[in-house]
Design a protein around this motif. Structure first.
Motif, mmCIF file in Angstrom:
data_model
loop_
_atom_site.group_PDB
_atom_site.id
_atom_site.type_symbol
_atom_site.label_atom_id
_atom_site.label_comp_id
_atom_site.label_asym_id
_atom_site.label_seq_id
_atom_site.Cartn_x
_atom_site.Cartn_y
_atom_site.Cartn_z
ATOM 1 N N CYS A 1 0.840 -1.181 0.000
ATOM 2 C CA CYS A 1 0.000 0.000 0.000
ATOM 3 C C CYS A 1 0.884 1.242 0.000
ATOM 4 N N ILE A 2 0.266 2.386 -0.102
ATOM 5 C CA ILE A 2 1.003 3.649 -0.127
ATOM 6 C C ILE A 2 1.175 4.133 1.301
ATOM 7 N N SER A 3 2.403 4.242 1.756
ATOM 8 C CA SER A 3 2.655 4.696 3.116
ATOM 9 C C SER A 3 2.929 6.193 3.126
ATOM 10 N N LEU A 4 2.989 6.754 4.325
ATOM 11 C CA LEU A 4 2.975 8.207 4.466
ATOM 12 C C LEU A 4 4.153 8.905 3.803
ATOM 13 N N GLU A 5 5.316 8.255 3.701
ATOM 14 C CA GLU A 5 6.497 8.927 3.143
ATOM 15 C C GLU A 5 6.407 9.110 1.633
ATOM 16 N N GLU A 6 5.409 8.491 0.998
ATOM 17 C CA GLU A 6 5.248 8.652 -0.433
ATOM 18 C C GLU A 6 4.501 9.936 -0.790
ATOM 19 N N ASP A 7 4.054 10.645 0.248
ATOM 20 C CA ASP A 7 3.455 11.956 0.061
ATOM 21 C C ASP A 7 4.556 13.006 0.172
ATOM 22 N N GLU A 8 4.725 13.808 -0.865
ATOM 23 C CA GLU A 8 5.819 14.773 -0.916
ATOM 24 C C GLU A 8 5.753 15.775 0.232
ATOM 25 N N GLU A 9 4.542 16.218 0.582
ATOM 26 C CA GLU A 9 4.398 17.197 1.661
ATOM 27 C C GLU A 9 4.725 16.575 3.017
ATOM 28 N N ASN A 10 4.353 15.310 3.193
ATOM 29 C CA ASN A 10 4.722 14.608 4.429
ATOM 30 C C ASN A 10 6.233 14.512 4.570
ATOM 31 N N MET A 11 6.911 14.238 3.464
ATOM 32 C CA MET A 11 8.367 14.105 3.514
ATOM 33 C C MET A 11 9.049 15.428 3.857
ATOM 34 N N LYS A 12 8.452 16.520 3.436
ATOM 35 C CA LYS A 12 9.005 17.828 3.794
ATOM 36 C C LYS A 12 8.937 18.035 5.307
ATOM 37 N N VAL A 13 7.816 17.614 5.894
ATOM 38 C CA VAL A 13 7.665 17.721 7.346
ATOM 39 C C VAL A 13 8.680 16.816 8.044
ATOM 40 N N ILE A 14 8.816 15.605 7.554
ATOM 41 C CA ILE A 14 9.754 14.644 8.151
ATOM 42 C C ILE A 14 11.179 15.170 8.079
ATOM 43 N N GLU A 15 11.575 15.656 6.911
ATOM 44 C CA GLU A 15 12.937 16.171 6.743
ATOM 45 C C GLU A 15 13.190 17.369 7.650
ATOM 46 N N LYS A 16 12.191 18.214 7.814
ATOM 47 C CA LYS A 16 12.328 19.391 8.668
ATOM 48 C C LYS A 16 12.635 18.995 10.108
ATOM 49 N N TYR A 17 11.866 18.028 10.631
ATOM 50 C CA TYR A 17 12.027 17.679 12.040
ATOM 51 C C TYR A 17 13.142 16.660 12.266
ATOM 52 N N GLU A 18 13.544 15.965 11.209
ATOM 53 C CA GLU A 18 14.756 15.151 11.312
ATOM 54 C C GLU A 18 15.981 16.049 11.465
ATOM 55 N N SER A 19 16.012 17.148 10.698
ATOM 56 C CA SER A 19 17.146 18.076 10.775
ATOM 57 C C SER A 19 17.233 18.748 12.136
ATOM 58 N N LEU A 20 16.095 18.848 12.818
ATOM 59 C CA LEU A 20 16.064 19.444 14.163
ATOM 60 C C LEU A 20 16.347 18.413 15.250
ATOM 61 N N GLY A 21 16.487 17.141 14.850
ATOM 62 C CA GLY A 21 16.753 16.083 15.824
ATOM 63 C C GLY A 21 15.540 15.672 16.625
ATOM 64 N N ILE A 22 14.339 16.013 16.130
ATOM 65 C CA ILE A 22 13.101 15.688 16.854
ATOM 66 C C ILE A 22 12.684 14.244 16.600
ATOM 67 N N ILE A 23 12.776 13.806 15.340
ATOM 68 C CA ILE A 23 12.412 12.437 14.993
ATOM 69 C C ILE A 23 13.515 11.797 14.160
ATOM 70 N N LYS A 24 13.521 10.477 14.160
ATOM 71 C CA LYS A 24 14.364 9.681 13.275
ATOM 72 C C LYS A 24 13.419 8.784 12.488
ATOM 73 N N PHE A 25 13.391 8.986 11.187
ATOM 74 C CA PHE A 25 12.398 8.299 10.360
ATOM 75 C C PHE A 25 13.033 7.142 9.596
ATOM 76 N N ASN A 26 12.284 6.025 9.518
ATOM 77 C CA ASN A 26 12.788 4.850 8.804
ATOM 78 C C ASN A 26 11.609 4.029 8.307
ATOM 79 N N THR A 27 11.834 3.253 7.265
ATOM 80 C CA THR A 27 10.814 2.335 6.762
ATOM 81 C C THR A 27 11.387 0.931 6.720
#
Length: 452
Positions: A409-435
């Protein structure tokens, strides 16, 4: 003294290679000292050395192990096999360098039966039937183990209809095993084994820490219930149900361990399990429910109101309770959880609700969340950002490992806008994202369910 010091140092080093069988095998060839130390470690769990390779090669390795064990049999056992025209090739006619059975700490009866079946199938039929020959060899090998092992740690006995010599195994050798079974800490078995097996174990085995039961009968043997009841400090319990079972007489035996049990895994396959009994185990630190048919979660209606004050790990990797039940359960127990694994999408919890609940109810030391996507992701960027902001404002600050298990199925990281949010907060050290691929998680689930 220097030699003993060297041996002690090597032993400690080799212990770190416990799972590195290739390196340990190479150590056998260095010198006599290295060989003597590494062989003891290798033979502790010798039957599982090659469990990951193809079947043909695994049987070849297991047959070599069996041949070595045949050389270790006492003379009376060798004579018995000879008199019954059972000639299993051995690597040498000389006495073995080591008493290999004495090193074993793990005894997988099913694997041994399979190996004996394959080995004897290639030997010409004698006056005994193939089944009788298998039984004779199996009983002599088990008898040797019971006499040679000083302290067995794990015993597995999972009856398989393809290896019918399991049910003709003579367990009287268990009663002659001395202290071999007293410190048995892990038992894995089926519910359809001979009553004699449970009886013999219950005479000496009272210190199990971990018990796995694959339920393959419609009722429970009285000796099996006695064996469970006699355990003094049972901590880990795994139950896999495959048949329509009357749980009435087994539940009191299980709940007797309410004060010691810390880990509970239950697997159900098209079987209703009365989950309300789980409420008795107030000291649980880990709960795992793996059900194929969601109807098994009907008993979760009661559990939603129960608080498990020590619960740290909640794992529901395949289907989920009703969303409102799951939310209530997380409200009551989220403050202590360190690890949550649940399915999202379809009729289960939405990703938005999961993230909202984790942000609100998870404890200060919570650090990892796994989400299984059953359906296409419907998480919107604003909801993901809202969660990240909430996590950023938590005190004390701690990054969250967010892992998405990808299904078909299509997971959340395949949405371009979601990935922008993920990258933003990864750079701030808030989350670590993985699939991760769902097949890897499925592989882990199969291991739990006893498929290999």
């Amino acid at each position: 003294m220097p030699c003993q010091l060297l041996a002690d140092c090597l032993t400690e080093i080799f212990e770190y290679l416990d799972d590195d069988y290739s390196t340990l095998h190479s150590c056998l060839l260095v010198n006599r000292l290295w060989c003597g130390i590494s062989v003891r470690i290798l033979w502790r769990n010798i039957w599982y050395l090659k469990s990951s390779v193809d079947f043909q090669h695994r049987f070849k390795v297991e047959s070599a192990i069996l041949s070595t064990l045949i050389t270790c049999l006492p003379n009376e056992s060798k004579e018995l096999l000879y008199n019954n025209e059972i000639f299993i090739p051995t690597p040498t006619s000389k006495s073995p360098l080591f008493n290999y059975p004495a090193f074993c700490k793990v005894l997988p009866i099913t694997v041994m039966c399979r190996t004996i079946n394959v080995a004897l199938d290639k030997i010409p039929i004698s006056s005994l039937s193939l089944k009788d020959r298998n039984c004779l060899v199996m009983n002599e090998v088990i008898k040797m183990f019971m006499n040679q092992i000083s302290s067995l740690k794990r015993l597995t006995y999972e009856y398989n209809k393809y290896y019918n010599n399991l049910h003709c195994t003579d367990f009287t050798s268990f009663s002659e095993a001395g202290d071999c079974l007293i410190d048995l800490s892990e038992l894995r078995c089926n519910s359809n084994l001979p009553s004699e097996f449970y009886y013999q174990l219950s005479q000496k085995c009272h210190n199990l820490l971990s018990f796995t039961l694959y339920i393959k009968t419609t009722n429970f043997d009285i000796e099996l219930k006695k064996l469970i009841s006699l355990q003094n400090n049972l901590k880990n319990l795994r139950l896999s149900a495959y048949y329509e079972v009357d749980w009435t007489d087994i539940i009191p035996v299980l709940t007797k361990h309410f004060n010691t049990l810390t880990k509970l895994h239950i697997n159900g396959e098209f079987e209703f399990i009365p989950l309300s009994f789980v409420a008795s185990f107030s000291n649980l630190q880990e709960i795992r429910f793996l059900f194929i048919d969601g109807s098994e979660f009907e008993g979760f209606e009661t559990l939603q109101y129960v608080t498990f004050p020590k619960l740290q790990i909640l794992n529901i990797p395949c289907q989920c309770p009703e969303p409102e039940y799951m939310m209530k359960f997380l409200e009551n127990n989220g403050k202590n959880l360190k690890d949550i694994k649940i399915w999202c999408g379809g009729g289960f919890l939405s990703e938005r609700k999961v993230l909202k609940t984790v942000a609100k109810y998870s404890p200060k030391n919570f650090c990892e969340l796994k989400i299984y996507n059953l359906m296409n992701s419907k998480l919107r960027p604003k909801d993901l950002e809202s969660f990240c902001i909430s996590w950023k404002n938590r005190k004390p600050k701690r990054s969250l490992s967010l892992i998405i298990i990808k299904n078909y199925c299509i997971s959340l990281e395949e949405d371009e806008e979601n990935m922008k949010v993920i990258e933003k907060y990864e750079s701030l050290g808030i989350i670590k994202f993985n699939t991760r691929n769902h097949l890897k998680e499925k592989d882990d689930d199969f291991k739990f369910r006893g498929y290999y």
